[in-house]
Design a protein around this motif. Sequence first.
Motif, PDB file in Angstrom:
ATOM      1  N   GLN A 175       0.676  -1.167   0.014  1.00 41.97           N
ATOM      2  CA  GLN A 175      -0.063   0.144   0.120  1.00 41.97           C
ATOM      3  C   GLN A 175       0.707   1.431  -0.253  1.00 41.97           C
ATOM      4  O   GLN A 175       0.716   1.715  -0.770  1.00 41.97           O
ATOM      5  N   ILE A 176       2.456   1.204   1.021  1.00 41.59           N
ATOM      6  CA  ILE A 176       2.804   2.386   0.041  1.00 41.59           C
ATOM      7  C   ILE A 176       3.504   3.051  -0.833  1.00 41.59           C
ATOM      8  O   ILE A 176       3.302   4.149  -1.009  1.00 41.59           O
ATOM      9  N   LEU A 177       4.026   1.303  -0.879  1.00 39.04           N
ATOM     10  CA  LEU A 177       4.238   1.945  -2.497  1.00 39.04           C
ATOM     11  C   LEU A 177       3.619   2.124  -3.454  1.00 39.04           C
ATOM     12  O   LEU A 177       4.201   3.130  -4.296  1.00 39.04           O
ATOM     13  N   SER A 178       2.496   1.956  -2.946  1.00 35.58           N
ATOM     14  CA  SER A 178       1.133   2.099  -4.824  1.00 35.58           C
ATOM     15  C   SER A 178       1.390   3.763  -4.037  1.00 35.58           C
ATOM     16  O   SER A 178       0.840   4.936  -5.336  1.00 35.58           O
ATOM     17  N   GLY A 179       0.712   3.839  -2.903  1.00 36.33           N
ATOM     18  CA  GLY A 179       0.450   5.128  -3.101  1.00 36.33           C
ATOM     19  C   GLY A 179       1.387   6.302  -3.071  1.00 36.33           C
ATOM     20  O   GLY A 179       1.130   7.970  -3.833  1.00 36.33           O
ATOM     21  N   LEU A 180       3.199   5.835  -2.781  1.00 39.16           N
ATOM     22  CA  LEU A 180       3.945   6.923  -3.406  1.00 39.16           C
ATOM     23  C   LEU A 180       4.274   6.783  -4.538  1.00 39.16           C
ATOM     24  O   LEU A 180       5.023   7.635  -4.946  1.00 39.16           O
ATOM     25  N   SER A 181       3.925   5.909  -4.977  1.00 36.14           N
ATOM     26  CA  SER A 181       4.006   5.429  -6.862  1.00 36.14           C
ATOM     27  C   SER A 181       3.281   6.743  -7.752  1.00 36.14           C
ATOM     28  O   SER A 181       3.886   7.760  -8.839  1.00 36.14           O
ATOM     29  N   VAL A 182       2.116   6.999  -7.213  1.00 41.37           N
ATOM     30  CA  VAL A 182       1.019   7.867  -7.653  1.00 41.37           C
ATOM     31  C   VAL A 182       1.319   9.384  -7.140  1.00 41.37           C
ATOM     32  O   VAL A 182       1.481  10.100  -7.854  1.00 41.37           O
ATOM     33  N   PHE A 183       1.720   9.430  -5.710  1.00 43.64           N
ATOM     34  CA  PHE A 183       2.257  11.245  -5.639  1.00 43.64           C
ATOM     35  C   PHE A 183       3.719  11.153  -6.542  1.00 43.64           C
ATOM     36  O   PHE A 183       3.653  12.806  -6.468  1.00 43.64           O
ATOM     37  N   VAL A 184       4.339  10.071  -6.762  1.00 42.70           N
ATOM     38  CA  VAL A 184       5.598  10.923  -7.399  1.00 42.70           C
ATOM     39  C   VAL A 184       5.569  10.922  -8.140  1.00 42.70           C
ATOM     40  O   VAL A 184       6.103  11.734  -9.186  1.00 42.70           O
ATOM     41  N   VAL A 185       5.041  10.386  -8.957  1.00 46.48           N
ATOM     42  CA  VAL A 185       4.601  11.002 -10.814  1.00 46.48           C
ATOM     43  C   VAL A 185       4.061  12.046 -10.184  1.00 46.48           C
ATOM     44  O   VAL A 185       4.253  13.360 -11.253  1.00 46.48           O
ATOM     45  N   ARG A 186       2.959  12.191  -9.811  1.00 46.91           N
ATOM     46  CA  ARG A 186       2.026  13.178 -10.596  1.00 46.91           C
ATOM     47  C   ARG A 186       3.266  14.576  -9.836  1.00 46.91           C
ATOM     48  O   ARG A 186       3.187  16.175 -10.178  1.00 46.91           O
ATOM     49  N   ILE A 187       3.696  14.444  -8.248  1.00 50.39           N
ATOM     50  CA  ILE A 187       4.475  15.337  -8.666  1.00 50.39           C
ATOM     51  C   ILE A 187       5.773  15.628  -9.898  1.00 50.39           C
ATOM     52  O   ILE A 187       6.177  16.737 -10.036  1.00 50.39           O
ATOM     53  N   LEU A 188       6.673  15.348 -10.364  1.00 49.17           N
ATOM     54  CA  LEU A 188       6.880  14.779 -11.314  1.00 49.17           C
ATOM     55  C   LEU A 188       6.821  15.243 -12.614  1.00 49.17           C
ATOM     56  O   LEU A 188       7.523  15.726 -13.245  1.00 49.17           O
ATOM     57  N   ALA A 189       5.714  14.783 -12.461  1.00 48.02           N
ATOM     58  CA  ALA A 189       4.817  15.704 -14.207  1.00 48.02           C
ATOM     59  C   ALA A 189       4.545  17.267 -14.081  1.00 48.02           C
ATOM     60  O   ALA A 189       4.497  17.341 -15.030  1.00 48.02           O
ATOM     61  N   VAL A 190       4.402  17.758 -12.663  1.00 42.70           N
ATOM     62  CA  VAL A 190       4.109  19.148 -12.714  1.00 42.70           C
ATOM     63  C   VAL A 190       5.509  19.646 -12.890  1.00 42.70           C
ATOM     64  O   VAL A 190       5.584  20.781 -13.442  1.00 42.70           O
ATOM     65  N   LYS A 191       6.409  18.865 -11.951  1.00 41.57           N
ATOM     66  CA  LYS A 191       7.468  19.621 -11.729  1.00 41.57           C
ATOM     67  C   LYS A 191       8.337  20.202 -13.601  1.00 41.57           C
ATOM     68  O   LYS A 191       8.852  20.638 -13.646  1.00 41.57           O
ATOM     69  N   TYR A 192       8.023  18.678 -13.969  1.00 40.60           N
ATOM     70  CA  TYR A 192       9.384  18.714 -15.386  1.00 40.60           C
ATOM     71  C   TYR A 192       8.402  18.588 -16.933  1.00 40.60           C
ATOM     72  O   TYR A 192       8.315  18.676 -17.590  1.00 40.60           O
ATOM     73  N   LYS A 193       6.715  19.658 -16.366  1.00 38.32           N
ATOM     74  CA  LYS A 193       5.716  19.745 -17.509  1.00 38.32           C
ATOM     75  C   LYS A 193       6.002  18.561 -18.258  1.00 38.32           C
ATOM     76  O   LYS A 193       5.429  18.547 -19.506  1.00 38.32           O
ATOM     77  N   ILE A 194       5.494  17.015 -18.070  1.00 36.36           N
ATOM     78  CA  ILE A 194       5.559  15.505 -18.543  1.00 36.36           C
ATOM     79  C   ILE A 194       3.957  15.775 -19.045  1.00 36.36           C
ATOM     80  O   ILE A 194       2.546  15.809 -17.564  1.00 36.36           O
ATOM     81  N   CYS A 195       3.698  15.493 -20.269  1.00 37.56           N
ATOM     82  CA  CYS A 195       1.810  15.484 -19.644  1.00 37.56           C
ATOM     83  C   CYS A 195       1.859  14.878 -21.051  1.00 37.56           C
ATOM     84  O   CYS A 195       2.806  13.991 -22.217  1.00 37.56           O
ATOM     85  N   LEU A 196       0.963  13.510 -21.076  1.00 39.08           N
ATOM     86  CA  LEU A 196       0.113  13.250 -22.845  1.00 39.08           C
ATOM     87  C   LEU A 196      -0.240  14.063 -23.912  1.00 39.08           C
ATOM     88  O   LEU A 196      -0.123  15.141 -23.755  1.00 39.08           O
ATOM     89  N   PRO A 197      -0.085  13.935 -25.185  1.00 37.15           N
ATOM     90  CA  PRO A 197       0.054  14.285 -26.010  1.00 37.15           C
ATOM     91  C   PRO A 197      -1.456  14.489 -26.724  1.00 37.15           C
ATOM     92  O   PRO A 197      -2.042  13.703 -26.115  1.00 37.15           O
ATOM     93  N   ILE A 198      -1.591  15.946 -27.222  1.00 36.13           N
ATOM     94  CA  ILE A 198      -3.117  16.711 -27.626  1.00 36.13           C
ATOM     95  C   ILE A 198      -3.607  15.959 -28.666  1.00 36.13           C
ATOM     96  O   ILE A 198      -3.147  15.809 -29.732  1.00 36.13           O
ATOM     97  N   LEU A 199      -4.555  15.474 -28.847  1.00 40.49           N
ATOM     98  CA  LEU A 199      -5.121  15.067 -29.687  1.00 40.49           C
ATOM     99  C   LEU A 199      -5.752  15.450 -30.574  1.00 40.49           C
ATOM    100  O   LEU A 199      -6.380  17.196 -30.374  1.00 40.49           O
ATOM    101  N   LYS A 200      -5.276  16.011 -32.252  1.00 48.27           N
ATOM    102  CA  LYS A 200      -4.658  16.828 -32.583  1.00 48.27           C
ATOM    103  C   LYS A 200      -6.206  16.716 -33.911  1.00 48.27           C
ATOM    104  O   LYS A 200      -6.396  15.346 -34.323  1.00 48.27           O
ATOM    105  N   GLY A 201      -7.497  17.480 -33.649  1.00 46.91           N
ATOM    106  CA  GLY A 201      -8.420  17.213 -34.561  1.00 46.91           C
ATOM    107  C   GLY A 201      -8.615  17.625 -35.660  1.00 46.91           C
ATOM    108  O   GLY A 201      -7.815  19.062 -35.784  1.00 46.91           O
ATOM    109  N   THR A 202      -9.590  17.889 -36.660  1.00 44.15           N
ATOM    110  CA  THR A 202      -9.998  18.719 -37.756  1.00 44.15           C
ATOM    111  C   THR A 202     -11.343  19.136 -37.921  1.00 44.15           C
ATOM    112  O   THR A 202     -11.943  19.329 -36.875  1.00 44.15           O
TER     113      THR A 202
END
Length: 205
Positions: A175-202
């Motif tokens: 449970q601790i490792l699972s929770g930490l993985s969520v928290f760390v991913v969120r922190i790193l994604a925001v800190k380094y501006k990591i995001c998913l590609p935007i779907l380009k539409g017409t």
Amino acid sequence: MPTFVQVIEFIGTFAFAISGIRLASAKQFDWFGAYVVGLATAIGGGTIRDVLLDVTPFWMTDPVYLICSALALLWVIFFGKLLIHLHNTFFLFDSIGLALFTVVGVGKTLALGYPFWVAIIMGSITGAAGGVIRDVFINEIPLIFRKEIYAIACVIGGLTYSVCDYAGLDLILTQILSGLSVFVVRILAVKYKICLPILKGTDVD
């Protein structure tokens, strides 16, 4: 004495409620409106999860979650100015709630005998759906529909939980490792501006 999972739920409820009430205060909601937003943030994802799993929603058998949300409201009322000055408070409390509720959702689903892939989905719903309800209530585009890594962090947390469970690790450590993985991913994604590609539409005429 409360179990470790109950402690996680209480802390997650408090954190998520504060994140919702904090945003409601920025929108000039009254105390009752802010409480409703905070409560919906805290119990929304777990309610959807329990309905899908065909069990009684967790807050209907124990009023402590309603009380915990009320305490979060009092916390914001008394320490609101401090929270406003701390610009990252919403992000911090939201990330804590996201991590803890994902762990609870995955664990509860596995305990009911569902396969790991269902547990990952239910964990993601538990963590992210409350935030969706919160954002709808305050008339914002939900975080999971924006570029930020949000629901994906829940999926990673669910995968971490499943791998640790399959490897036979101690439940609390899992449970601790699972929770930490969520928290760390969120922190790193925001800190380094990591995001998913935007779907380009017409353009549609």
